[in-house]
Design a protein around this motif. Structure first.
Motif, PDB file in Angstrom:
ATOM      1  N   GLU A  60      -0.584 -19.100   1.180  1.00  0.00           N
ATOM      2  CA  GLU A  60      -2.031 -18.865   1.145  1.00  0.00           C
ATOM      3  C   GLU A  60      -2.403 -17.585   1.882  1.00  0.00           C
ATOM      4  OE1 GLU A  60      -3.461 -22.625   2.580  1.00  0.00           O
ATOM      5  OE2 GLU A  60      -3.600 -23.437   0.535  1.00  0.00           O
ATOM      6  N   THR A  61      -1.681 -17.272   2.951  1.00  0.00           N
ATOM      7  CA  THR A  61      -1.908 -16.016   3.679  1.00  0.00           C
ATOM      8  C   THR A  61      -1.546 -14.829   2.790  1.00  0.00           C
ATOM      9  OG1 THR A  61      -1.416 -17.106   5.774  1.00  0.00           O
ATOM     10  CG2 THR A  61      -1.300 -14.704   5.754  1.00  0.00           C
ATOM     11  N   TRP A  62      -0.431 -14.917   2.076  1.00  0.00           N
ATOM     12  CA  TRP A  62      -0.025 -13.846   1.163  1.00  0.00           C
ATOM     13  C   TRP A  62      -1.075 -13.648   0.064  1.00  0.00           C
ATOM     14  CZ3 TRP A  62       5.362 -16.473   0.506  1.00  0.00           C
ATOM     15  CH2 TRP A  62       6.105 -16.316   1.677  1.00  0.00           C
TER      16      TRP A  62
ATOM     17  N   GLN B 165      -4.185 -13.909   0.317  1.00  0.00           N
ATOM     18  CA  GLN B 165      -5.386 -13.267   0.839  1.00  0.00           C
ATOM     19  C   GLN B 165      -5.204 -11.761   1.004  1.00  0.00           C
ATOM     20  OE1 GLN B 165      -6.316 -15.451   4.396  1.00  0.00           O
ATOM     21  NE2 GLN B 165      -6.885 -17.289   3.256  1.00  0.00           N
ATOM     22  N   GLU B 166      -3.988 -11.269   0.820  1.00  0.00           N
ATOM     23  CA  GLU B 166      -3.729  -9.830   0.901  1.00  0.00           C
ATOM     24  C   GLU B 166      -4.416  -9.127  -0.268  1.00  0.00           C
ATOM     25  OE1 GLU B 166       0.499  -9.368   0.986  1.00  0.00           O
ATOM     26  OE2 GLU B 166       0.706 -10.378   2.910  1.00  0.00           O
ATOM     27  N   PRO B 167      -4.675  -7.834  -0.132  1.00  0.00           N
ATOM     28  CA  PRO B 167      -5.395  -7.121  -1.187  1.00  0.00           C
ATOM     29  C   PRO B 167      -4.630  -7.006  -2.515  1.00  0.00           C
ATOM     30  CG  PRO B 167      -4.810  -5.630   0.619  1.00  0.00           C
ATOM     31  CD  PRO B 167      -4.439  -7.009   1.043  1.00  0.00           C
ATOM     32  N   ARG B 168      -3.357  -7.215  -2.541  1.00  0.00           N
ATOM     33  CA  ARG B 168      -2.597  -7.125  -3.792  1.00  0.00           C
ATOM     34  C   ARG B 168      -2.576  -8.479  -4.489  1.00  0.00           C
ATOM     35  NH1 ARG B 168       3.836  -7.251  -3.569  1.00  0.00           N
ATOM     36  NH2 ARG B 168       3.374  -8.077  -5.604  1.00  0.00           N
ATOM     37  N   SER B 169      -2.209  -8.484  -5.743  1.00  0.00           N
ATOM     38  CA  SER B 169      -2.116  -9.748  -6.481  1.00  0.00           C
ATOM     39  C   SER B 169      -0.647 -10.117  -6.674  1.00  0.00           C
ATOM     40  CB  SER B 169      -2.822  -9.632  -7.832  1.00  0.00           C
ATOM     41  OG  SER B 169      -2.196  -8.646  -8.617  1.00  0.00           O
ATOM     42  N   TYR B 170      -0.385 -11.422  -6.779  1.00  0.00           N
ATOM     43  CA  TYR B 170       0.963 -11.948  -6.947  1.00  0.00           C
ATOM     44  C   TYR B 170       1.013 -12.825  -8.188  1.00  0.00           C
ATOM     45  CZ  TYR B 170       2.207 -10.862  -2.059  1.00  0.00           C
ATOM     46  OH  TYR B 170       2.484 -10.244  -0.872  1.00  0.00           O
TER      47      TYR B 170
ATOM     48  N   GLN C 119       9.308 -14.568  -2.888  1.00  0.00           N
ATOM     49  CA  GLN C 119       9.011 -14.232  -1.496  1.00  0.00           C
ATOM     50  C   GLN C 119       9.206 -15.465  -0.597  1.00  0.00           C
ATOM     51  OE1 GLN C 119       5.436 -12.005  -0.995  1.00  0.00           O
ATOM     52  NE2 GLN C 119       5.582 -11.956   1.242  1.00  0.00           N
TER      53      GLN C 119
ATOM     54  N   GLU D 234      11.769 -15.196   2.449  1.00  0.00           N
ATOM     55  CA  GLU D 234      11.271 -15.192   3.822  1.00  0.00           C
ATOM     56  C   GLU D 234      11.345 -16.552   4.512  1.00  0.00           C
ATOM     57  OE1 GLU D 234       7.509 -13.329   4.342  1.00  0.00           O
ATOM     58  OE2 GLU D 234       8.018 -11.625   3.056  1.00  0.00           O
TER      59      GLU D 234
END
Length: 140
Positions: free
Chosen positions: A96-98, A100-105, A113, A117
């Protein structure tokens, strides 16, 4: 020929099983077990109960043994059955943190990932189900 199985219920046990057989939110198999016990206490034989409930005689006998060995609590499945989650809440929090980053997944990228990780291997579909369930339950 196997020995006859017959149980005796107190009025309170019978009432509890009756209420359990009608209760909302109780699994169907638990309700059937309650009905099985009530029928047996009323003198129905194992083959009669099995035919009436469309079950195997072995299933009826197993229910009677559950009652004998565990009482009311014996009607539920023992803990530890079924598959265990391969992820922890902290793993999904990281996803969920990932997000919220400006890029899309994509789901494939998120799973890759997560595996890299956090050493958690999930399919994209499985990850989607987990995230959707958290969103609808208000955890997100």
């Amino acid at each position: 020929m196997p020995a006859a199985h017959h149980i005796t219920l107190t009025a309170e046990e019978d009432r509890t099983l009756y209420e359990l057989s009608l209760a909302d939110g109780v699994a169907r198999r638990i309700k059937r077990r309650a009905i099985t016990l009530r029928l047996n206490a009323r003198g129905w034989t194992t083959p009669q109960i099995a035919q009436h409930l469309h079950q195997c005689e072995h299933t009826v006998r197993q229910t009677l043994h559950r009652w004998r060995d565990g009482g009311l609590g014996g009607l539920w499945e023992a803990p530890g059955r079924g598959g265990k989650p391969k992820w922890q809440t902290a793993d999904i929090d990281a996803v969920e943190t990932w997000l919220q980053e400006p890029r899309s997944y994509t789901s494939v990228q998120l799973c890759r990932q997560l595996a890299t990780e956090r050493a958690v291997v999930l399919s994209g579909k499985q990850l989607g189900w987990i995230l959707q369930k958290r969103a609808t339950s208000g955890s997100a």
